[in-house]
Scaffold this active site. Structure first.
Site, PDB file in Angstrom:
ATOM      1  N   GLN A   1       0.785  -1.373  -0.024  1.00 30.95           N
ATOM      2  CA  GLN A   1       0.155   0.009   0.209  1.00 30.95           C
ATOM      3  C   GLN A   1       0.810   1.187  -0.026  1.00 30.95           C
ATOM      4  O   GLN A   1       0.583   2.199  -0.694  1.00 30.95           O
ATOM      5  CB  GLN A   1      -1.188  -0.108   1.153  1.00 30.95           C
ATOM      6  CG  GLN A   1      -2.030  -1.056   0.852  1.00 30.95           C
ATOM      7  CD  GLN A   1      -3.076  -1.334   2.118  1.00 30.95           C
ATOM      8  OE1 GLN A   1      -3.032  -0.514   2.865  1.00 30.95           O
ATOM      9  NE2 GLN A   1      -3.990  -2.235   1.867  1.00 30.95           N
TER      10      GLN A   1
ATOM     11  N   ASP B   1      -6.795   6.392  22.101  1.00 30.23           N
ATOM     12  CA  ASP B   1      -6.170   6.481  23.464  1.00 30.23           C
ATOM     13  C   ASP B   1      -6.313   7.778  24.230  1.00 30.23           C
ATOM     14  O   ASP B   1      -6.806   7.782  25.383  1.00 30.23           O
ATOM     15  CB  ASP B   1      -4.523   5.952  23.504  1.00 30.23           C
ATOM     16  CG  ASP B   1      -4.469   4.846  22.600  1.00 30.23           C
ATOM     17  OD1 ASP B   1      -5.084   3.725  22.998  1.00 30.23           O
ATOM     18  OD2 ASP B   1      -4.055   4.929  21.383  1.00 30.23           O
TER      19      ASP B   1
ATOM     20  N   HIS C   1       0.988   3.045  20.241  1.00 30.86           N
ATOM     21  CA  HIS C   1      -0.499   2.621  20.531  1.00 30.86           C
ATOM     22  C   HIS C   1      -0.398   0.938  21.029  1.00 30.86           C
ATOM     23  O   HIS C   1      -0.451  -0.046  19.991  1.00 30.86           O
ATOM     24  CB  HIS C   1      -1.352   2.624  19.261  1.00 30.86           C
ATOM     25  CG  HIS C   1      -2.874   2.022  19.347  1.00 30.86           C
ATOM     26  ND1 HIS C   1      -3.765   2.265  20.339  1.00 30.86           N
ATOM     27  CD2 HIS C   1      -3.193   0.749  18.639  1.00 30.86           C
ATOM     28  CE1 HIS C   1      -4.717   1.592  20.173  1.00 30.86           C
ATOM     29  NE2 HIS C   1      -4.310   0.460  19.326  1.00 30.86           N
TER      30      HIS C   1
HETATM   31  P1  NAX Z   1     -12.246  -6.067  10.997  1.00 31.66           P
HETATM   32  O1  NAX Z   1     -11.195  -7.451  10.844  1.00 31.66           O
HETATM   33  O2  NAX Z   1     -13.561  -6.137  10.919  1.00 31.66           O
HETATM   34  O3  NAX Z   1     -11.965  -5.596   9.402  1.00 31.66           O
HETATM   35  C1  NAX Z   1     -10.696  -5.199   8.697  1.00 31.66           C
HETATM   36  C2  NAX Z   1     -11.036  -5.464   7.367  1.00 31.66           C
HETATM   37  O4  NAX Z   1      -9.623  -5.192   6.651  1.00 31.66           O
HETATM   38  C3  NAX Z   1     -11.427  -6.763   6.983  1.00 31.66           C
HETATM   39  O5  NAX Z   1     -12.652  -6.581   6.066  1.00 31.66           O
HETATM   40  C4  NAX Z   1     -10.275  -7.091   5.697  1.00 31.66           C
HETATM   41  O6  NAX Z   1     -10.891  -7.870   4.720  1.00 31.66           O
HETATM   42  C5  NAX Z   1      -9.751  -5.755   5.540  1.00 31.66           C
HETATM   43  N1  NAX Z   1      -8.480  -6.157   4.884  1.00 31.66           N
HETATM   44  C6  NAX Z   1      -7.431  -7.008   5.304  1.00 31.66           C
HETATM   45  N2  NAX Z   1      -6.373  -6.888   4.648  1.00 31.66           N
HETATM   46  C7  NAX Z   1      -6.580  -6.020   3.694  1.00 31.66           C
HETATM   47  C8  NAX Z   1      -5.794  -5.255   2.475  1.00 31.66           C
HETATM   48  N3  NAX Z   1      -4.744  -5.807   2.343  1.00 31.66           N
HETATM   49  N4  NAX Z   1      -6.519  -4.297   1.916  1.00 31.66           N
HETATM   50  C9  NAX Z   1      -7.454  -4.096   2.327  1.00 31.66           C
HETATM   51  N5  NAX Z   1      -8.326  -4.343   3.171  1.00 31.66           N
HETATM   52  C10 NAX Z   1      -7.908  -5.356   3.882  1.00 31.66           C
HETATM   53  O7  NAX Z   1     -11.245  -5.230  11.827  1.00 31.66           O
HETATM   54  P2  NAX Z   1     -11.765  -3.982  12.570  1.00 31.66           P
HETATM   55  O8  NAX Z   1     -12.295  -4.118  13.739  1.00 31.66           O
HETATM   56  O9  NAX Z   1     -12.470  -3.084  11.754  1.00 31.66           O
HETATM   57  O10 NAX Z   1     -10.420  -3.261  12.794  1.00 31.66           O
HETATM   58  C11 NAX Z   1      -9.249  -2.926  11.780  1.00 31.66           C
HETATM   59  C12 NAX Z   1      -7.832  -2.506  12.273  1.00 31.66           C
HETATM   60  O11 NAX Z   1      -8.034  -1.478  13.543  1.00 31.66           O
HETATM   61  C13 NAX Z   1      -7.396  -3.631  13.343  1.00 31.66           C
HETATM   62  O12 NAX Z   1      -5.914  -4.081  12.837  1.00 31.66           O
HETATM   63  C14 NAX Z   1      -7.487  -3.385  14.666  1.00 31.66           C
HETATM   64  O13 NAX Z   1      -6.660  -4.067  15.409  1.00 31.66           O
HETATM   65  C15 NAX Z   1      -7.068  -2.011  14.415  1.00 31.66           C
HETATM   66  N6  NAX Z   1      -7.569  -1.054  15.521  1.00 31.66           N
HETATM   67  C16 NAX Z   1      -7.002   0.080  15.880  1.00 31.66           C
HETATM   68  C17 NAX Z   1      -7.188   0.606  16.873  1.00 31.66           C
HETATM   69  C18 NAX Z   1      -6.424   2.051  16.961  1.00 31.66           C
HETATM   70  O14 NAX Z   1      -6.763   2.925  18.135  1.00 31.66           O
HETATM   71  N7  NAX Z   1      -5.358   2.238  16.499  1.00 31.66           N
HETATM   72  C19 NAX Z   1      -8.241   0.536  17.871  1.00 31.66           C
HETATM   73  C20 NAX Z   1      -9.254  -0.342  17.276  1.00 31.66           C
HETATM   74  C21 NAX Z   1      -8.757  -1.382  16.239  1.00 31.66           C
HETATM   75  O15 NAX Z   1      -8.395  -2.525  17.289  1.00 31.66           O
END
Ligand code: NAX
Length: 327
Positions: free
Chosen positions: A111, A158, A186
């Site tokens: 990306q 956070d 984070h």
């Molecule tokens: P989900 O698993 O519901 O959704 C993630 C989506 O990303 C899936 O639909 C998957 O198909 C898609 N995906 C995977 N690889 C991809 C790629 N190469 N290109 C495009 N799309 C791709 O996760 P969700 O609850 O939405 O969380 C997303 C991310 O945010 C996770 O890594 C999670 O750990 C992170 N978070 C970060 C936070 C922060 O404060 N920085 C807090 C919330 C969350 O935990």
């Protein structure tokens, strides 16, 4: 008429985006400026994403002039002004940290390169997908033609969690809290700093006047809030993560409020003894779309040790992805 702002969002069929897309489309990010959404997913999730787009269509949001979806970042990112990289590979049971870093490395190297090749010259990139700070570093290193300061990672959730916990403790509305800072990564090592935070015009640590609460309750509660949400909801935080993603990007584009700052994970310039070459959380202000790390804050001995510990973890992650050849 104004040209639409092109906004790329990855992981668009996931949990966070089920909230994020509707917030952005309804104007929480850029008010009534026209926008075009560019939604990236992996191939097996495109069908589900089509369903999300059907729902976006059904909202008839007046500012959304176009929505495109796809699984090829070099097409989806074409000409984008803002990129919110939410999609990532979650840690699964039995997965070693190096497995997690390489799985995400593959995503964020690709990306980063695609953004480098096809994004607009003014692109701003915000990484929410975990491990967010190191994923941002990987994307940055794979996009040599984009200035490094266009890559941020999300520690705003956070930051907001810390404000909420402090307000509840001292019994004031959240609007009485200002100058909150999250330092470092984070992750569970992050350091929410009450020694520079204000409650009204008083230093929060003095108002609380309870170091045992700060160390034993406040810091762990903020750092482990994600786990508490999973425990209660059976799913990780999504709406609050979407809210924080909107707020970080909105403030980065439109500016931070006067007389306050926000926490942003940005490439370190060596401020506060945080080594260059990592993306770490700092207190930042934004004017004219450019962030500045707030200078001159006092760091006491307790804060110093906490910041150093979180920064050491970021340096370890940087070394690990260097060894894996990702940066
Ligand atoms: P989900 O698993 O519901 O959704 C993630 C989506 O990303 C899936 O639909 C998957 O198909 C898609 N995906 C995977 N690889 C991809 C790629 N190469 N290109 C495009 N799309 C791709 O996760 P969700 O609850 O939405 O969380 C997303 C991310 O945010 C996770 O890594 C999670 O750990 C992170 N978070 C970060 C936070 C922060 O404060 N920085 C807090 C919330 C969350 O935990």
């Amino acid at each position: 008429t104004e040209a639409p702002v092109k906004i790329a969002i990855t992981g668009a069929a996931g949990q966070i985006c089920y909230s994020l897309l509707f917030r952005i489309a309804s104007g929480s990010l850029l008010g009534d400026r026209p926008i075009e959404l560019r939604l990236l997913e992996i191939t097996p999730a495109l069908k589900a994403l089509e369903g999300v787009v059907m729902e976006l269509d059904d909202c008839a949001f007046p500012n959304v002039v176009n929505i495109e979806i796809g699984d090829d970042p070099s097409k989806v990112f074409d000409g984008v002004n803002l990129a919110m990289l939410v999609g990532a590979m979650p840690r699964k049971a039995g997965m070693e940290r190096s497995d997690l870093l390489s799985a995400n490395g593959a995503i964020f190297t690709g990306q980063g390169r695609a953004l480098n090749d096809v994004a607009a010259d003014d692109v701003k990139v915000l990484i929410t997908g975990n491990p967010a700070n190191t994923n941002a570093l990987i994307a940055l290193k794979n996009a040599p033609d984009i200035p490094a300061n266009r890559f941020n990672a999300l520690t705003r959730l956070d930051h907001n969690r810390a404000i909420s916990q402090l307000a509840a403790k001292v019994g004031v509305p959240v609007t009485d809290i200002s100058h909150m800072t999250i330092w470092g990564n984070h992750s569970a090592t992050q350091y929410p700093d009450l020694f520079n935070t204000l409650v009204g015009d008083r230093v929060a640590a003095d108002v609380v006047n309870d170091q045992a609460w700060i160390e034993g309750e406040f810091i762990p509660k903020v750092a482990k809030r994600g786990a508490a949400i999973i425990e209660a909801r059976g799913l990780s935080s999504a709406a609050s993560a979407a809210n924080a993603t909107v707020e970080h990007m909105r403030d980065w584009v439109l500016g931070t409020p006067a007389n306050d700052w926000v926490s942003m994970s940005v490439p370190s310039d060596g401020s506060y003894g945080v080594p260059e070459g990592i993306i770490s959380s700092f207190p930042c202000t934004v004017t004219d779309g450019e962030y500045t790390i707030v200078q001159g804050l006092e760091i006491n001995e307790f804060s110093r040790a906490r910041i150093d510990a979180s920064v050491a973890e970021l340096v370890d992650e940087r070394d690990a992805v260097t060894e894996l050849g990702l940066i």
